[in-house]
Design an enzyme around this catalytic site. Structure first.
Site, PDB file in Angstrom:
ATOM      1  N   HIS A 169       0.819  -1.212   0.000  1.00 35.97           N
ATOM      2  CA  HIS A 169       0.000   0.000   0.000  1.00 35.97           C
ATOM      3  C   HIS A 169       0.855   1.267   0.000  1.00 35.97           C
ATOM      4  O   HIS A 169       0.374   2.342  -0.327  1.00 35.97           O
ATOM      5  CB  HIS A 169      -0.983   0.003   1.180  1.00 35.97           C
ATOM      6  CG  HIS A 169      -0.377   0.285   2.515  1.00 35.97           C
ATOM      7  ND1 HIS A 169       0.061  -0.703   3.373  1.00 35.97           N
ATOM      8  CD2 HIS A 169      -0.143   1.451   3.160  1.00 35.97           C
ATOM      9  CE1 HIS A 169       0.511  -0.151   4.476  1.00 35.97           C
ATOM     10  NE2 HIS A 169       0.415   1.155   4.381  1.00 35.97           N
ATOM     11  N   ASP A 186       0.076  -7.544   1.322  1.00 35.72           N
ATOM     12  CA  ASP A 186       0.513  -6.153   1.510  1.00 35.72           C
ATOM     13  C   ASP A 186       2.038  -6.047   1.597  1.00 35.72           C
ATOM     14  O   ASP A 186       2.577  -5.345   2.452  1.00 35.72           O
ATOM     15  CB  ASP A 186      -0.128  -5.545   2.759  1.00 35.72           C
ATOM     16  CG  ASP A 186       0.018  -4.030   2.790  1.00 35.72           C
ATOM     17  OD1 ASP A 186       0.021  -3.414   1.711  1.00 35.72           O
ATOM     18  OD2 ASP A 186       0.143  -3.457   3.887  1.00 35.72           O
ATOM     19  N   SER A 199       4.846   2.484   7.903  1.00 35.90           N
ATOM     20  CA  SER A 199       4.517   1.307   7.104  1.00 35.90           C
ATOM     21  C   SER A 199       5.679   0.882   6.220  1.00 35.90           C
ATOM     22  O   SER A 199       6.240   1.687   5.482  1.00 35.90           O
ATOM     23  CB  SER A 199       3.287   1.588   6.229  1.00 35.90           C
ATOM     24  OG  SER A 199       2.130   1.645   6.997  1.00 35.90           O
TER      25      SER A 199
END
Length: 445
Positions: A158, A188, A270
């Site tokens: 993402h 992901d 992230s």
């Protein structure tokens, strides 16, 4: 995340006001003045307190093992083990070991052009060059390999989703262009490639299967665009299963196994590493829960789960999975939408926009209350005869009540080329069809 947009989730958590009594009853031995205590008792108490402190520190540094605690507590610092007084130096050493391998990942997308560039033909998009790209979001990554003059790093899918260009910022501030090797939206995870010149530090991968609840960990990355940053906490739970919405429509259609930690993980973290106190990567920071009254609930993909996906991305640039060829809506969601004006459907094999069924939806006998409605059949499902408004209730002998269950069975139990039996209802009557699962072609992405 939200798994997407940095994986932030909004949850409904009951709020309970906890009241703690300020009055405590005294019981047991009667209190005595210190004047009544002899020197021997004071010495004994001091010695016992000191031993307890050493034992607690040793347990923390020895991974929670009593044997390690005894060994550490009784071993001089010269033995090479970390003495209790060196706890701070251990965290410094662990972070220093991996920090040079942690990078910032910049997702660049086309800048908005209010008018078409001169010279562009009617209806044709003007060509974009690097000058038109602007940073859209920033995440983190960690370098895990170096080969043939190239360095490779792991990040979240993402983080790079929708990018027209990618750049990586090293710890010294140098910016290098990056190339996408491959990404997988189900897990992901993504792998990027950059020029490896001058890169000497490669992160060491740990063993997430050996993690223990309460073990100290650190998250490294670029939270809120602040650059090289550390946060520290413990492993709250070594294996947590959380629902995610792959299509970002609010309907959960997949489950992710993660490490839960209270180390601060924020937007920009992230893709960065979660490390243990030996400086080994044991997870890839991926998401947090963001809601009023929720603190210290972050998640990381276990490195043991991530590396097989990373290896596959390095080999082929994608993770091959069996393709059924249906876009679906949960039957329960359809019933719930009847009085709410409809909603956005789930997609089993992609993100194609499909209209939800109208009021003249599927016809089912009263005993059928769970399944998935076929909104569109393509590829192998279409060739096998599945149609709009069919309601799938079983794959082989496995009952299917939701898109999540369909995906879990398909990706967990079947392989490309396997035969699958699909049981469904059409116009209120049961039927079944058997066909081979295929790989998903680029045209169907």
């Amino acid at each position: 995340m939200g798994l997407f947009e940095d994986e932030f989730y909004s949850t409904k958590i009951s709020r309970r006001a906890s009241k703690t009594s300020r009055k405590q009853k005294m019981s047991g031995f009667p209190l005595r003045s210190r004047k009544d205590w002899g020197a021997g008792r004071l010495a004994l108490l001091s010695g016992a307190s000191g031993a307890a402190i050493v034992l607690v520190l040793a347990l923390a540094l020895g991974g929670g093992s009593p044997e390690a605690a005894v060994e550490t507590a009784g071993t001089p610092a010269a033995s090479g083990l970390v003495a209790p007084g060196d706890a701070i130096q251990q965290t410094v050493a662990a972070s220093s070991k991996v920090r040079p391998a942690v990078v910032s990942v910049v997702n660049e997308q086309a800048a908005f052009l209010p008018q078409e560039q001169e010279g562009a033909e009617d209806g044709a998009e003007a060509p974009q060059d690097s000058a038109d790209l602007q940073p859209a979001s920033v995440g983190s990554g960690v370098i895990f390999a170096k080969k043939d003059g190239k360095a490779y790093l792991i990040t979240n899918n993402h983080v790079i989703e929708g990018a027209a260009g990618l750049k990586v910022v090293l710890i010294d501030g140098e910016t290098r262009p990056a190339k996408l090797v491959g990404g997988d939206y189900i897990t992901d995870l993504a792998v990027l490639e950059i020029d490896g010149e001058g890169i000497e530090t490669i992160a060491e991968m740990g063993d997430s299967a050996k993690l223990q609840s309460g073990e100290m960990v650190m998250a490294i990355g670029n939270p809120l665009g602040l650059g090289d940053s550390l946060s520290m906490g413990i492993v709250s739970k070594t294996k947590q299963i959380i629902p995610v919405s792959l299509s970002q429509d609010g309907n959960y259609d997949w489950e992710q196994e993660v490490i839960q930690t209270d180390a601060s993980i924020n937007q920009g973290n992230s893709g960065g590493p979660l490390i243990d106190m030996q400086g080994r990567v044991i997870g890839i920071n991926s998401m947090k829960i963001s809601d009023i009254g929720v603190e210290g609930v972050g998640f990381a993909i276990p490195v043991n789960n991530a590396m097989p996906i990373v290896d596959q991305l390095m080999k082929t640039g994608a993770v091959p999975r069996p393709y059924l060829g249906v876009y679906t809506l949960d039957l329960a969601s359809y019933y719930a939408q009847q009085g709410l004006g409809g909603g956005v459907p789930d997609a089993e094999d992609g993100d194609a926009a499909a209209e939800s069924p109208s009021s003249g939806g599927p016809k089912l006998p009263g005993e059928v209350t769970a399944g998935v409605i076929v909104l569109e059949a393509v590829g192998p499902a279409s060739e096998a005869g599945l149609q709009f408004n069919d309601v799938i209730t079983k794959l082989d002998d496995q009952s299917i009540g939701s898109t999540m269950e369909l995906r879990k069975y398909l990706y967990g139990k079947k392989r490309i080329g396997d035969k699958i039996k699909v049981t469904f209802y059409r116009d209120g009557k049961p039927d079944a069809v058997t066909f081979k699962l295929q790989d998903k072609s680029e045209e169907e992405e």
